[in-house]
Design an enzyme around this catalytic site. Structure first.
Site, PDB file in Angstrom:
ATOM      1  N   GLY A 115      75.803  52.315  91.783  1.00 28.59           N
ATOM      2  CA  GLY A 115      75.931  51.346  92.871  1.00 28.59           C
ATOM      3  C   GLY A 115      75.994  51.976  94.260  1.00 28.59           C
ATOM      4  N   GLY A 116      76.792  53.047  94.396  1.00 29.62           N
ATOM      5  CA  GLY A 116      76.947  53.700  95.704  1.00 29.62           C
ATOM      6  C   GLY A 116      75.631  54.298  96.174  1.00 29.62           C
ATOM      7  N   ASP A 139      78.793  53.320  83.677  1.00 24.14           N
ATOM      8  CA  ASP A 139      79.550  52.075  83.858  1.00 24.14           C
ATOM      9  C   ASP A 139      78.727  50.818  83.572  1.00 24.14           C
ATOM     10  OD1 ASP A 139      81.484  53.824  84.759  1.00 24.14           O
ATOM     11  OD2 ASP A 139      81.025  53.485  86.872  1.00 24.14           O
TER      12      ASP A 139
HETATM   13  O1  F6P Z   1      80.799  55.965  87.931  1.00 23.27           O
HETATM   14  C1  F6P Z   1      80.999  56.803  86.847  1.00 23.27           C
HETATM   15  C2  F6P Z   1      82.442  57.180  86.729  1.00 23.27           C
HETATM   16  O2  F6P Z   1      82.577  58.043  85.619  1.00 23.27           O
HETATM   17  C3  F6P Z   1      83.431  56.024  86.606  1.00 23.27           C
HETATM   18  O3  F6P Z   1      83.472  55.492  85.312  1.00 23.27           O
HETATM   19  C4  F6P Z   1      84.710  56.655  87.043  1.00 23.27           C
HETATM   20  O4  F6P Z   1      85.572  55.705  87.579  1.00 23.27           O
HETATM   21  C5  F6P Z   1      84.252  57.633  88.105  1.00 23.27           C
HETATM   22  O5  F6P Z   1      82.882  57.866  87.867  1.00 23.27           O
HETATM   23  C6  F6P Z   1      84.987  58.954  88.112  1.00 23.27           C
HETATM   24  O6  F6P Z   1      84.535  59.676  89.188  1.00 23.27           O
HETATM   25  P1  F6P Z   1      84.790  61.229  89.416  1.00 23.27           P
HETATM   26  O7  F6P Z   1      83.977  61.983  88.410  1.00 23.27           O
HETATM   27  O8  F6P Z   1      84.307  61.468  90.806  1.00 23.27           O
HETATM   28  O9  F6P Z   1      86.236  61.448  89.227  1.00 23.27           O
END
Ligand code: F6P
Length: 376
Positions: A115-116, A139
């Site tokens: 999404g981002g 997700d």
């Molecule tokens: O968007 C994928 C994801 O794994 C999410 O499920 C989770 O909230 C987030 O990224 C975790 O992000 P990071 O790896 O930056 O901690």
């Protein structure tokens, strides 16, 4: 290939959290492009690599042997073009990115992300670049596509974990609460919970009631079932928390221009405060039911490792299809999965939306039919 036309130059980058299937997509894009006589480069570490003009030529030697490898050979980051951290300051680097796009004589830039990334890619498309995106994330919360690649692999990991937790929960007569990723959406926890036969599934879309959650476990105890598996989405919310978040979202919607940033920060703070409550859930359930409780957080295990066959297939389908859209000069779009085919979805229809689980989704109905509780 039309030899009268100069070869097209394609750039690729991967941005946001990594996921299985990214390399399969890079290979799909790269191999199709090179077979059409196009030149392909990959920018390293997402938008940061594009801003710093760090790239590698993606020729056949780089594209071979990567189909089955997890993560991304290009590296990734969560950097945003318009808010990049530069020597301790947040700076808008969009102009530099536009300049580097032209310096590399690019005809198109393919951004692989969730999404981002879709949002950031849309900004670059509005800045005049020829952008195409692919939807990736474990997700499965990107709007406009049937599914995202990465999801199926993560689902497999989470189901395997639930299977393993079952035998130990059963042996020790315990409640095991397992936290599953998914950001603010419940797809992963729901899918894994249904496939793994979790007794309770808590997802952000269905706020849970502490009493009813405990009751559902006590009911199992009354039937002689001395263990339970509770699958909790990392974004799951209690009824009270759900109300608070709803209010913060309303405040953001109603905020005047100069109040928007503060309201956004407040919502983020509130979300951080209200989620990730599995320790508390475990304590409460242990106290109320008298059964010992344990907690397992699956975390980044769900994002790692080799992609499943379904993710390899999906990423290859989307990656290869992407080149036809480039040839047709269809830009400012996401290559979405659409049944067995693909669809070009305008980025303006993707950004700013999160695909949440509809509360009447067939997976939820099936789960309820087999007696799974949602704590509601
Ligand atoms: O968007 C994928 C994801 O794994 C999410 O499920 C989770 O909230 C987030 O990224 C975790 O992000 P990071 O790896 O930056 O901690």
């Amino acid at each position: 290939m039309n030899s009268d036309k100069p070869a097209k130059h394609i750039g690729i980058l991967t941005s946001g959290g990594d996921c299985p299937g990214l390399n399969a997509a890079i290979r799909g894009i790269g191999k199709t492009a090179t077979s059409e006589g196009m030149q392909v480069i990959g920018f390293l570490d997402g938008f940061r690599g594009l801003m710093e003009n760090r790239s590698v030529r993606l020729d056949n030697s780089k594209l071979s042997g990567i189909l089955t490898i997890g993560g991304t050979i290009l590296g990734t980051s969560r950097d945003k073009p318009h808010r990049m951290l530069m020597g301790g300051k947040v700076v808008d680097m969009t102009d530099v990115i536009v300049e580097n796009y032209h310096k590399n004589h690019l005809d198109a830039l393919v951004c692989l992300g969730g999404g981002g990334t879709q949002k950031n890619a849309f900004r670059l498309s509005k800045a005049g670049l020829n952008i195409i995106t692919l939807p990736k994330t474990i997700d499965n919360d990107v709007a406009g596509t049937d599914i995202t690649f990465g999801f199926d692999t993560a689902l497999g990991v989470a189901v395997d974990a639930i299977d393993r937790l079952h035998s130990t929960a059963h042996s020790h007569h315990r409640i095991i609460i397992v936290e599953i990723m998914g950001h603010r959406a419940g797809w992963l926890a729901l899918g894994a919970g249904v496939s793994g036969g979790a007794d309770v599934i808590l997802i952000p879309e269905i706020p849970y009631n502490n009493e009813k959650l405990a009751q559902s476990i006590l009911q199992r105890v009354s039937k002689g079932k001395r263990f339970s598996i509770v699958a909790v989405a990392e974004g799951a919310l209690s009824e009270e928390a759900y109300k608070k978040i709803g209010k913060a979202k309303d405040d953001l919607r109603n905020a005047e221009n100069d109040e928007k940033l503060a309201a956004k920060m407040k919502l983020k703070e509130m979300e951080a405060k209200c989620t990730g409550k599995i320790m508390q859930i475990a304590d409460d359930l242990q106290r109320i039911t008298g059964l010992e409780s344990r907690v397992t957080i699956l975390g980044h295990l769900q994002r790692g490792g080799t992609p499943s066959a379904a993710d390899r297939l999906l990423a290859t389908r989307l990656g290869t299809a992407c080149i036809q859209y480039i040839k047709d000069e269809k830009f400012g779009i996401m290559v979405a999965a659409y049944g067995d085919s693909t669809k070009a979805v305008p980025l303006k229809d993707v950004v700013g939306k999160v695909k949440m689980v509809p509360t009447d989704h067939p997976w939820i109905i099936s789960a309820r039919n087999v007696g799974t509780s949602f704590g509601d």
